[in-house]
Write a protein that holds these residues in place. Structure first.
Motif, PDB file in Angstrom:
ATOM      1  N   VAL A  26       0.868  -1.179   0.000  1.00 38.79           N
ATOM      2  CA  VAL A  26       0.000   0.000   0.000  1.00 38.79           C
ATOM      3  C   VAL A  26       0.904   1.227   0.000  1.00 38.79           C
ATOM      4  CG1 VAL A  26      -1.843   1.221   1.205  1.00 38.79           C
ATOM      5  CG2 VAL A  26      -1.723  -1.270   1.322  1.00 38.79           C
ATOM      6  N   ASP A  27       0.640   2.164  -0.919  1.00 36.85           N
ATOM      7  CA  ASP A  27       1.444   3.376  -1.052  1.00 36.85           C
ATOM      8  C   ASP A  27       0.532   4.602  -0.940  1.00 36.85           C
ATOM      9  OD1 ASP A  27       3.162   5.431  -1.675  1.00 36.85           O
ATOM     10  OD2 ASP A  27       3.777   4.615  -3.614  1.00 36.85           O
ATOM     11  N   ALA A  28       0.694   5.330   0.171  1.00 32.85           N
ATOM     12  CA  ALA A  28      -0.069   6.566   0.375  1.00 32.85           C
ATOM     13  C   ALA A  28       0.889   7.752   0.426  1.00 32.85           C
ATOM     14  CB  ALA A  28      -0.879   6.471   1.664  1.00 32.85           C
ATOM     15  N   SER A  29       1.921   7.715  -0.414  1.00 33.03           N
ATOM     16  CA  SER A  29       2.923   8.795  -0.449  1.00 33.03           C
ATOM     17  C   SER A  29       2.350  10.078  -1.029  1.00 33.03           C
ATOM     18  CB  SER A  29       4.133   8.366  -1.267  1.00 33.03           C
ATOM     19  OG  SER A  29       4.727   7.220  -0.717  1.00 33.03           O
ATOM     20  N   ILE A  30       1.418   9.973  -1.967  1.00 33.46           N
ATOM     21  CA  ILE A  30       0.842  11.155  -2.612  1.00 33.46           C
ATOM     22  C   ILE A  30      -0.001  11.949  -1.624  1.00 33.46           C
ATOM     23  CG2 ILE A  30      -0.747  11.938  -4.410  1.00 33.46           C
ATOM     24  CD1 ILE A  30       0.134   9.493  -6.048  1.00 33.46           C
ATOM     25  N   THR A  78      -5.737  -7.380  13.940  1.00 34.33           N
ATOM     26  CA  THR A  78      -5.551  -6.135  13.192  1.00 34.33           C
ATOM     27  C   THR A  78      -4.065  -5.967  12.899  1.00 34.33           C
ATOM     28  OG1 THR A  78      -7.460  -5.145  14.266  1.00 34.33           O
ATOM     29  CG2 THR A  78      -5.893  -3.635  13.221  1.00 34.33           C
ATOM     30  N   MET A  79      -3.728  -5.790  11.641  1.00 36.91           N
ATOM     31  CA  MET A  79      -2.342  -5.613  11.218  1.00 36.91           C
ATOM     32  C   MET A  79      -1.956  -4.143  11.153  1.00 36.91           C
ATOM     33  SD  MET A  79      -2.457  -8.543   8.284  1.00 36.91           S
ATOM     34  CE  MET A  79      -0.733  -8.687   7.903  1.00 36.91           C
ATOM     35  N   PHE A  80      -2.933  -3.271  10.888  1.00 37.69           N
ATOM     36  CA  PHE A  80      -2.686  -1.825  10.850  1.00 37.69           C
ATOM     37  C   PHE A  80      -4.031  -1.131  10.982  1.00 37.69           C
ATOM     38  CE2 PHE A  80      -2.241   2.324   8.896  1.00 37.69           C
ATOM     39  CZ  PHE A  80      -1.032   2.766   9.380  1.00 37.69           C
ATOM     40  N   SER A  81      -4.021  -0.052  11.761  1.00 36.81           N
ATOM     41  CA  SER A  81      -5.218   0.773  11.889  1.00 36.81           C
ATOM     42  C   SER A  81      -4.774   2.196  12.186  1.00 36.81           C
ATOM     43  CB  SER A  81      -6.119   0.263  13.014  1.00 36.81           C
ATOM     44  OG  SER A  81      -7.257   1.095  13.131  1.00 36.81           O
ATOM     45  N   GLY A  82      -5.076   3.115  11.275  1.00 35.46           N
ATOM     46  CA  GLY A  82      -4.687   4.504  11.482  1.00 35.46           C
ATOM     47  C   GLY A  82      -4.489   5.216  10.166  1.00 35.46           C
ATOM     48  N   THR A  83      -3.747   6.321  10.231  1.00 34.30           N
ATOM     49  CA  THR A  83      -3.467   7.106   9.035  1.00 34.30           C
ATOM     50  C   THR A  83      -2.121   6.678   8.478  1.00 34.30           C
ATOM     51  OG1 THR A  83      -4.702   8.965   9.928  1.00 34.30           O
ATOM     52  CG2 THR A  83      -3.180   9.450   8.134  1.00 34.30           C
ATOM     53  N   LEU A  84      -2.118   6.336   7.212  1.00 33.69           N
ATOM     54  CA  LEU A  84      -0.887   5.941   6.525  1.00 33.69           C
ATOM     55  C   LEU A  84      -0.428   7.104   5.661  1.00 33.69           C
ATOM     56  CD1 LEU A  84       1.148   3.655   5.839  1.00 33.69           C
ATOM     57  CD2 LEU A  84      -0.326   3.112   3.896  1.00 33.69           C
ATOM     58  N   SER A  85       0.840   7.504   5.837  1.00 37.24           N
ATOM     59  CA  SER A  85       1.375   8.603   5.029  1.00 37.24           C
ATOM     60  C   SER A  85       2.673   8.187   4.350  1.00 37.24           C
ATOM     61  CB  SER A  85       1.604   9.833   5.900  1.00 37.24           C
ATOM     62  OG  SER A  85       2.514   9.514   6.932  1.00 37.24           O
ATOM     63  N   GLY A  86       2.760   6.954   3.983  1.00 38.57           N
ATOM     64  CA  GLY A  86       3.953   6.439   3.311  1.00 38.57           C
ATOM     65  C   GLY A  86       3.617   5.110   2.668  1.00 38.57           C
TER      66      GLY A  86
END
Length: 186
Positions: free
Chosen positions: A105-109, A123-131
């Motif tokens: 998953v890429d949320a770099s933009i 749960t493996m991830f929960s939150g805001t991804l900025s990378g």
């Protein structure tokens, strides 16, 4: 004197460079008499020379503190062992015919909300991804906030139809859309 020649031969001290003394030579022990007069009484003192030996300067080398060198070497060894273990684990998974899925998953933009679980309640991830983030499991369920997020499953790009979007991803079934009520963290 040299070799015990007491008949006016060469003296050891005569053959040495300036500023050095003979090593192992025993100086003559001639008593020295000093007379001190105090008032009307005379006092006589006898002093005896003591044997002294000269030592040649020895070359010493100092070694730098090796604790930092040891720590750096240990860190390099640990990193090398970690890479070796990871490569062995990857080779073993490949040899077994790894049946899981790899999702990138890429949320770099633009940062996005992301919730990922393994479909078994973990749960493996929960939150805001900025990378960027990588997830590996047999089954992955995702809830992605923005359609600008790039997702690949085992190297193949997945198209996000809207915001938010949910997927149920398996190796055999690929990325199937999830209804709003069936998404993780939803």
């Amino acid at each position: 004197t040299l070799l015990g020649d007491n008949k006016g031969g060469d003296r050891v001290a005569d053959n040495l460079p300036a500023g050095t003394t003979a090593s192992g030579a025993v100086p003559a022990t001639t008593p020295t008499v000093a007379t001190t007069t105090t008032g009307t009484t005379a006092t006589e003192t006898t002093a005896t020379a003591t044997e002294t030996t000269a030592t040649e300067p020895t070359a010493t080398t100092t070694t730098p503190s090796s604790s930092t060198d040891d720590a750096a070497a240990e860190a390099k060894r640990a990193a090398r062992l970690k890479r070796k273990r990871e490569a062995a684990a990857a080779a073993a998974a490949k040899k077994k015919g790894h049946t899981g899925v790899t999702v990138r998953v890429d949320a770099s933009i633009r940062p996005t909300f992301l919730c990922v679980d393994n479909a078994h309640g973990t749960t493996m991830f929960s939150g805001t991804l900025s990378g960027k983030k990588v997830f590996r499991a047999k089954r992955i369920r995702m809830n992605i906030g923005l359609a600008s997020t790039r997702v690949t499953v085992n190297g193949s790009a997945v198209r996000l139809d809207g915001s938010p979007t949910g997927f149920d991803i398996t190796r055999k079934g690929g990325a199937r859309s999830l209804a709003l009520g069936k998404r993780p963290c939803g």
